[in-house]
Enzyme design. Structure first.
Site, PDB file in Angstrom:
ATOM      1  N   TYR A 150       0.843  -1.211   0.000  1.00 15.55           N
ATOM      2  CA  TYR A 150       0.000   0.000   0.000  1.00 15.55           C
ATOM      3  C   TYR A 150       0.873   1.255   0.000  1.00 15.55           C
ATOM      4  CZ  TYR A 150      -3.032   3.715   1.851  1.00 15.55           C
ATOM      5  OH  TYR A 150      -3.695   4.909   2.053  1.00 15.55           O
TER       6      TYR A 150
HETATM    7  P1  NAD Z   1     -12.910   5.335   1.887  1.00  9.80           P
HETATM    8  O1  NAD Z   1     -12.769   3.928   1.415  1.00  9.80           O
HETATM    9  O2  NAD Z   1     -13.886   5.609   2.970  1.00  9.80           O
HETATM   10  O3  NAD Z   1     -13.251   6.291   0.662  1.00  9.80           O
HETATM   11  C1  NAD Z   1     -12.801   6.040  -0.636  1.00  9.80           C
HETATM   12  C2  NAD Z   1     -13.995   6.116  -1.560  1.00  9.80           C
HETATM   13  O4  NAD Z   1     -13.544   5.990  -2.892  1.00  9.80           O
HETATM   14  C3  NAD Z   1     -15.010   4.999  -1.319  1.00  9.80           C
HETATM   15  O5  NAD Z   1     -16.292   5.572  -1.076  1.00  9.80           O
HETATM   16  C4  NAD Z   1     -14.996   4.201  -2.612  1.00  9.80           C
HETATM   17  O6  NAD Z   1     -16.305   3.738  -2.971  1.00  9.80           O
HETATM   18  C5  NAD Z   1     -14.487   5.215  -3.605  1.00  9.80           C
HETATM   19  N1  NAD Z   1     -13.779   4.611  -4.732  1.00  9.80           N
HETATM   20  C6  NAD Z   1     -12.682   3.837  -4.674  1.00  9.80           C
HETATM   21  N2  NAD Z   1     -12.304   3.484  -5.900  1.00  9.80           N
HETATM   22  C7  NAD Z   1     -13.183   4.061  -6.757  1.00  9.80           C
HETATM   23  C8  NAD Z   1     -13.328   4.062  -8.154  1.00  9.80           C
HETATM   24  N3  NAD Z   1     -12.504   3.354  -8.953  1.00  9.80           N
HETATM   25  N4  NAD Z   1     -14.348   4.746  -8.705  1.00  9.80           N
HETATM   26  C9  NAD Z   1     -15.217   5.432  -7.932  1.00  9.80           C
HETATM   27  N5  NAD Z   1     -15.127   5.463  -6.587  1.00  9.80           N
HETATM   28  C10 NAD Z   1     -14.122   4.779  -6.010  1.00  9.80           C
HETATM   29  O7  NAD Z   1     -11.450   5.817   2.278  1.00  9.80           O
HETATM   30  P2  NAD Z   1     -10.965   7.090   3.139  1.00  9.80           P
HETATM   31  O8  NAD Z   1     -10.484   6.596   4.442  1.00  9.80           O
HETATM   32  O9  NAD Z   1     -11.985   8.166   3.077  1.00  9.80           O
HETATM   33  O10 NAD Z   1      -9.687   7.488   2.283  1.00  9.80           O
HETATM   34  C11 NAD Z   1      -9.751   8.403   1.193  1.00  9.80           C
HETATM   35  C12 NAD Z   1      -8.366   8.491   0.571  1.00  9.80           C
HETATM   36  O11 NAD Z   1      -7.430   8.940   1.547  1.00  9.80           O
HETATM   37  C13 NAD Z   1      -7.843   7.169   0.041  1.00  9.80           C
HETATM   38  O12 NAD Z   1      -7.147   7.405  -1.153  1.00  9.80           O
HETATM   39  C14 NAD Z   1      -6.899   6.697   1.126  1.00  9.80           C
HETATM   40  O13 NAD Z   1      -5.895   5.856   0.637  1.00  9.80           O
HETATM   41  C15 NAD Z   1      -6.346   8.020   1.624  1.00  9.80           C
HETATM   42  N6  NAD Z   1      -5.872   7.954   3.003  1.00  9.80           N
HETATM   43  C16 NAD Z   1      -6.740   7.715   4.013  1.00  9.80           C
HETATM   44  C17 NAD Z   1      -6.262   7.663   5.320  1.00  9.80           C
HETATM   45  C18 NAD Z   1      -7.169   7.381   6.492  1.00  9.80           C
HETATM   46  O14 NAD Z   1      -6.673   7.298   7.626  1.00  9.80           O
HETATM   47  N7  NAD Z   1      -8.500   7.231   6.288  1.00  9.80           N
HETATM   48  C19 NAD Z   1      -4.899   7.856   5.589  1.00  9.80           C
HETATM   49  C20 NAD Z   1      -4.037   8.094   4.513  1.00  9.80           C
HETATM   50  C21 NAD Z   1      -4.532   8.170   3.227  1.00  9.80           C
END
Ligand code: NAD
Length: 325
Positions: A150
């Site tokens: 990741y």
């Molecule tokens: P999440 O899974 O709640 O939200 C991601 C959303 O993207 C989901 O609703 C999913 O349905 C949508 N999605 C994924 N692939 C898709 C596609 N191909 N087409 C359309 N929709 C799509 O995740 P989150 O925790 O809100 O994270 C958001 C971003 O932040 C991610 O990229 C994640 O890697 C990054 N991130 C999150 C954290 C954390 O602590 N939550 C930390 C570091 C980075």
């Protein structure tokens, strides 16, 4: 007023960001696959929140859309759609991480070559560092040493941001550190503690619980992201978005237990590969470039998250959680 595309806008961070952007008077276009009922409700909440004509929700996989046409309709983009999660990225799981975090991001950046965008803010992660920070706060300019697939996928996303910045795409990356708060993803630590308190599976306590995380409240992440949209950052810039105050897993369990008035049921399990001993953000670049500092104290942020699931969260209970400065 501008028009902002939020990919993954129905997700954990995305839903709070969209609410904020709507409150600020922006028109918001959400693209999300909305894979389950929980997120379906999120879209309904957003629709209730928005003034007529200010929210458009496209329920689709980004991979199936005409991205150049989509980008020509907006002024700015926050790209949150991706495949989060360290443990799911090992073995065959990496195929999905490659597709969602690397290939899709490249498709979006490629489409941006022909779009008159003000900025594209891409979600990266503290996982790009691995153990690179050692014992102290980690700055953006250290050599990245991801220790999970990741982390590798997000480091690659950042390199793509750098490559397309050289071709004039106004893309930047924010390195989010362990986000918590309302609507937290069910696979994340505090959400799993809540599940354990609600009678679900006990919380899997990996190793001895001394591993620490720089936990960042979703409202602070939203504020930093909203500022990045307007900050006119140099293309290719990366910025840490954390709390700057790591807390151990054992201390987090203790804090959640104190707020709920009963200990979180735990099940000790072995440590797993890919989890660093510590994450700790140096925030000087965020302060300098975004004028941003985290505002949410851990106890307030946890109380906010827990109040969504429990009505009896202790109102002003003092926490005896030792914190580092
Ligand atoms: P999440 O899974 O709640 O939200 C991601 C959303 O993207 C989901 O609703 C999913 O349905 C949508 N999605 C994924 N692939 C898709 C596609 N191909 N087409 C359309 N929709 C799509 O995740 P989150 O925790 O809100 O994270 C958001 C971003 O932040 C991610 O990229 C994640 O890697 C990054 N991130 C999150 C954290 C954390 O602590 N939550 C930390 C570091 C980075």
């Amino acid at each position: 007023m501008s028009s902002v595309l939020v990919t993954g806008g129905a997700g954990f961070i995305g839903a709070s960001l969209c609410t904020r952007l709507l409150d600020d008077g922006h028109r918001v276009v959400v693209v999300d696959r909305v894979p389950d009922a929980r997120r379906g409700r999120t879209v309904a909440e957003l629709a209730e929140h928005a003034d007529p004509g200010m929210l458009e929700v496209v329920v689709a996989d980004l991979a199936d859309l005409d991205l150049p046409a989509l980008l020509r309709r907006v002024d700015a983009v926050v790209h949150l759609a991706g495949r989060p999660g360290v443990q799911t990225s090992w073995a065959d799981g990496f195929d999905d991480h490659l597709q969602e975090n690397v290939a899709l991001s490249q498709h979006l950046l490629e489409a941006a070559l022909d779009a008159p965008l003000r900025t594209i803010v891409m979600a990266s992660s503290s996982s790009v560092y691995g153990e690179a920070g050692g014992d102290g706060p980690v700055r953006e300019d250290v050599a990245l040493r991801p220790i999970s697939p990741y982390g590798v996928s997000k480091a690659t996303l950042e390199m793509l941001v750098g490559a397309y910045a050289l071709r004039g795409v106004p893309a930047v990356a924010l390195r989010y550190f362990s986000v918590y708060g309302r609507r937290q993803r069910p696979d994340m630590a505090v959400a799993r503690m809540v599940e354990a308190l609600r009678g679900g599976p006990p919380f899997p306590l990996r190793g001895d619980g001394t591993q620490s995380r720089d936990m960042t409240h979703v409202d602070d992440v939203v504020e930093a992201t909203a500022r990045a949209l307007d900050a006119n950052l140099r293309p290719g810039t990366v910025v840490n978005v954390g709390s700057g105050r790591p807390i151990s897993l054992a201390e987090t369990l203790d804090a959640v237990g104190q707020l709920c008035g009963r200990p979180v049921p735990v099940e000790p399990v072995s440590a797993v590969p890919g989890d660093p001993r510590q994450t700790w953000a140096d925030l000087s670049r965020a302060e300098r470039l975004l004028g941003w500092q985290p505002r949410t104290a851990l106890v307030d942020g946890l109380r906010d998250q827990l109040s969504c699931d429990f009505t009896d969260v202790r109102p002003g209970s003092p926490l005896s959680v030792p914190r580092r400065s």
